[in-house]
Design an enzyme around this catalytic site. Structure first.
Site, mmCIF file in Angstrom:
data_model
loop_
_atom_site.group_PDB
_atom_site.id
_atom_site.type_symbol
_atom_site.label_atom_id
_atom_site.label_comp_id
_atom_site.label_asym_id
_atom_site.label_seq_id
_atom_site.Cartn_x
_atom_site.Cartn_y
_atom_site.Cartn_z
ATOM 1 N N GLN A 70 0.833 -1.208 0.000
ATOM 2 C CA GLN A 70 0.000 0.000 0.000
ATOM 3 C C GLN A 70 0.868 1.258 0.000
ATOM 4 O OE1 GLN A 70 -2.920 -1.179 -0.307
ATOM 5 N NE2 GLN A 70 -2.918 -3.103 0.822
ATOM 6 N N ASP A 145 -17.312 0.231 -12.764
ATOM 7 C CA ASP A 145 -16.207 -0.230 -13.595
ATOM 8 C C ASP A 145 -15.193 0.890 -13.802
ATOM 9 O OD1 ASP A 145 -14.537 -1.254 -15.521
ATOM 10 O OD2 ASP A 145 -16.136 -1.934 -16.853
ATOM 11 N N ASP A 163 -4.922 -0.177 -8.454
ATOM 12 C CA ASP A 163 -4.637 -1.288 -7.543
ATOM 13 C C ASP A 163 -5.367 -2.518 -8.079
ATOM 14 O OD1 ASP A 163 -4.047 -2.936 -5.447
ATOM 15 O OD2 ASP A 163 -5.313 -1.924 -3.986
ATOM 16 N N ASP A 166 -4.516 -9.599 -10.571
ATOM 17 C CA ASP A 166 -3.852 -10.145 -11.752
ATOM 18 C C ASP A 166 -4.788 -10.102 -12.959
ATOM 19 O OD1 ASP A 166 -1.484 -10.646 -10.408
ATOM 20 O OD2 ASP A 166 -2.127 -12.619 -9.729
ATOM 21 N N TYR A 231 3.302 -12.077 -1.603
ATOM 22 C CA TYR A 231 3.068 -12.039 -3.044
ATOM 23 C C TYR A 231 4.046 -12.995 -3.730
ATOM 24 C CZ TYR A 231 0.098 -7.901 -2.497
ATOM 25 O OH TYR A 231 -0.902 -7.022 -2.142
#
Length: 294
Positions: A70, A145, A163, A166, A231
């Protein structure tokens, strides 16, 4: 594409593109697990990383290390902009990026554009250290959206942060050249964007393609890396672009002291980390030659 699963009392994040590799966290108890209109949402308490948010089988954040991501995705662009008043955050319904953006006194308004209301609601309940900031008076939450949102707000924002999860399913369009062109149009003349930039250990082909697209749109492009243990590869990349050809993306404008960083409750980012994060390993630098500004 994720092949993740709960295996006994372990959550295992696996991906077909990560041959022979997985990320595993031990589960103490499941706090929430439902299918929203857009994605599978899982929240569990782990034995070592606190509360964990998983979307479509991919770890989005954990209480223990969320600040590493963040802070970098927010402070890199904000501290490269001289006066970041209006900020747009696309995705990030957990609120973590917005929390960091609000630490800048220059910021007068933040729009969070999140497609899934369920993510916001779940995070407000189970990750309040991140999502409670969404009630701040400077924040406007728009449920919809982000790909469509940027099309209709030309020249409006000083900083845009994507942000994104994938690039699969509903998030695939967030990695398209057309989307980056629309972001460029939504920025003010000195505007800066920062996007989640995947991991160099597994995603170099995708990273190079995205940087090539952005190099054809923006006059100033840079790529940084940081460390987030949960991650893939323990690493996350950050792609920064500016409409301003004279932008110094690798140089922090505000040289915060340790006392100032403590007051801001910043734990990973610092002016020194800002500069160092753009120093890429030699093999990576060679691979990305021609698509990054030197």
């Amino acid at each position: 594409m994720s092949d993740s699963r709960v295996d006994g009392n372990w959550f295992r994040e696996e991906d077909k593109s990560w041959d022979g590799y997985s990320i595993s966290l031990k589960i103490e108890n499941v706090l929430f697990h439902e299918q929203s209109k857009y994605q599978d949402i899982l929240v569990f308490r782990s034995s070592s990383f606190g509360v964990v948010l998983v979307l479509n089988g991919v770890i989005q954040c954990t209480e223990r290390d969320e600040f590493t991501y963040q802070e970098m995705i927010a402070h890199l662009p904000l501290n490269a902009h001289p006066n970041p008043q209006k900020v747009l955050v696309i995705g990030g319904g957990d609120g973590g990026v917005v929390r960091e953006v609000l630490k800048y006194r220059e910021v007068t308004s933040v729009v969070l554009c999140e497609i899934d209301q369920d993510v916001i609601d779940v995070c407000k309940k189970h990750l309040p250290s991140m999502a409670s900031c969404l009630d701040d008076s400077r924040v406007t939450v728009y449920v919809g959206d982000g790909i469509e949102y940027v099309k209709h707000h030309p020249g409006e924002f000083d900083v845009i942060i994507t942000d994104a999860p994938d690039p699969f399913g509903v998030a695939e369009g967030l990695y398209a050249k057309e989307f980056y062109q629309n972001i460029e149009n939504a920025l003010k003349p000195t505007g800066i964007m920062c996007c989640q930039g995947e991991t160099t250990w597994f995603d170099m082909d995708l990273i190079k393609r995205i940087l090539e697209d952005c190099h054809n749109i923006f006059p100033c492009v840079a790529y940084a890396v940081g460390n987030t243990p949960t991650y893939a590869g323990g690493q996350m990349g950050y792609m920064l672009c500016s409409r301003n050809s004279d932008a110094k993306l690798k140089e922090p404008i505000r040289r915060y002291t340790e006392a100032e960083l403590d007051k801001m409750n910043v734990r990973y980012y610092s002016p020194e980390v800002h500069t160092a994060s753009f120093v890429l390993p030699f093999n990576m630098k060679k691979t990305l030659k021609g698509v990054l500004d030197t």
